[in-house]
Scaffold this motif. Structure first.
Motif, short mmCIF file in Angstrom:
data_model
loop_
_atom_site.label_atom_id
_atom_site.label_comp_id
_atom_site.label_asym_id
_atom_site.label_seq_id
_atom_site.Cartn_x
_atom_site.Cartn_y
_atom_site.Cartn_z
N GLU A 123 0.82 -1.22 0.00
CA GLU A 123 0.00 0.00 0.00
C GLU A 123 0.85 1.27 0.00
OE1 GLU A 123 -2.22 -3.43 1.46
OE2 GLU A 123 -0.33 -2.54 2.16
N PRO A 142 -4.85 5.57 -2.63
CA PRO A 142 -5.69 4.51 -2.10
C PRO A 142 -6.56 3.90 -3.20
CG PRO A 142 -5.72 6.40 -0.63
CD PRO A 142 -5.02 6.84 -1.88
N ALA A 148 -5.07 -2.32 10.47
CA ALA A 148 -4.38 -1.14 9.93
C ALA A 148 -4.60 -1.00 8.43
CB ALA A 148 -2.88 -1.22 10.24
N ASP A 174 -7.04 1.75 6.79
CA ASP A 174 -6.63 3.12 6.49
C ASP A 174 -6.22 3.30 5.03
OD1 ASP A 174 -7.04 3.96 9.10
OD2 ASP A 174 -4.99 3.48 9.71
N HIS A 175 -5.96 2.19 4.34
CA HIS A 175 -5.43 2.26 2.97
C HIS A 175 -6.47 1.92 1.91
CE1 HIS A 175 -1.29 2.72 4.41
NE2 HIS A 175 -1.62 1.85 5.35
N PRO A 226 -10.34 2.81 1.17
CA PRO A 226 -11.51 3.56 1.64
C PRO A 226 -12.83 2.81 1.53
CG PRO A 226 -10.63 4.48 -0.41
CD PRO A 226 -9.63 3.50 0.08
#
Length: 273
Positions: free
Chosen positions: A198, A204, A227, A230-231, A233
């Protein structure tokens, strides 16, 4: 590297969806997902065996996460060209699926990541006591398995029952027994890609994505994977209770429900076509 380095099986016709298995197994560990396609026509399902796994020969050079990713990219280029496709990855295959999405960008419609590798070794956040969610007499249940297979069963399955063992023997053990031990040792020593995929992507990814983890996963855990939200959407996340590192095997019906919803989201957007 060319497409002959990777063998695969496939079913159906339509928009390609590539399903990538984990470390020391083969494509059979993902076959419990197949019934999700029964009433969802329009998908061409490709199940590769990574080099050194299943029926695919090991790489001519040293095996590493980067080398396997490069081999997979070459196979995808040869097999799919520029066609849009979706990708599924389980465990180590989840790390590769993330790399595929980063490399191919919007050619990828979306991804489903099942207990994906995010961190490894001492950097992993593992459950303090993943536990066994259901158990029968261990000596009677596992007495016929070689010691190595018993250890594997305990590591990847949270339900120690006859039904769970039958599924393990059908979907997990064949690939485990077929993998190249030397290549696996090389990969274990170089198991992570040098950067999170990522972090190499220009932006993204806008596609539909699914993250599925389990509370009892003793190999990759579930906290580190969050986590990834967050990458991506448009990533949906599910944390299952009562399954280990092979949820698509151990609680197939539940996983197929979540997986099928993801397929429907893709169909409602840009594929199958």
């Amino acid at each position: 590297m060319n497409d002959s380095a990777i063998r695969h099986v496939e079913f159906g016709a339509g928009t390609p969806i590539v399903l990538i298995h984990g470390y020391t197994l083969d494509h059979r560990v993902l076959l419990p997902l197949e019934p999700a396609f029964a009433d969802r026509p329009g998908w061409r399902r490709l199940y590769p065996d990574l080099p050194g796994h299943g029926t695919s020969p090991r790489l001519p050079g040293r095996t590493s996460a980067t080398a396997l990713a490069d081999a997979l990219f070459a196979w995808l280029d040869a097999e799919l060209g520029g066609r849009p496709f979706a990708v599924v990855g389980q465990s180590f295959g989840g790390q590769l699926a993330r790399a595929v999405t980063a490399r191919y960008g919007e050619q990828v419609l979306g991804s489903a990541l099942l207990v994906p590798v995010v961190r490894w070794g001492a950097d992993r956040t593992l459950p303090e006591a993943p536990g066994v969610t259901a158990a029968e007499d261990g000596d009677e249940l596992l007495g016929g398995l070689p010691a190595e297979d018993r250890v594997l069963f305990g590591a990847v399955m949270a339900r120690h029952t006859r039904g769970s063992l039958d599924l393990f023997e059908r979907y997990v053990l064949p690939g485990w027994r077929a993998h190249d031990r030397t290549a696996a040792a090389e990969l274990e020593a170089d198991f992570l890609l040098p950067h999170w995929p990522e972090h190499r992507a220009p932006r993204p990814h806008p596609g539909r994505h699914l993250l599925l983890t389990t509370r009892q996963d003793a190999l990759v855990g579930w906290r580190d994977q969050l986590a990834l939200l967050d990458h991506y959407p448009r990533m949906a996340a599910t944390v299952l209770d009562g399954a280990g590192h092979n949820p698509q095997v151990e609680c197939a019906e539940t996983v197929r429900g979540v997986f099928g919803s993801w397929l429907d989201d893709l169909a409602g957007g840009s594929g199958p076509r």
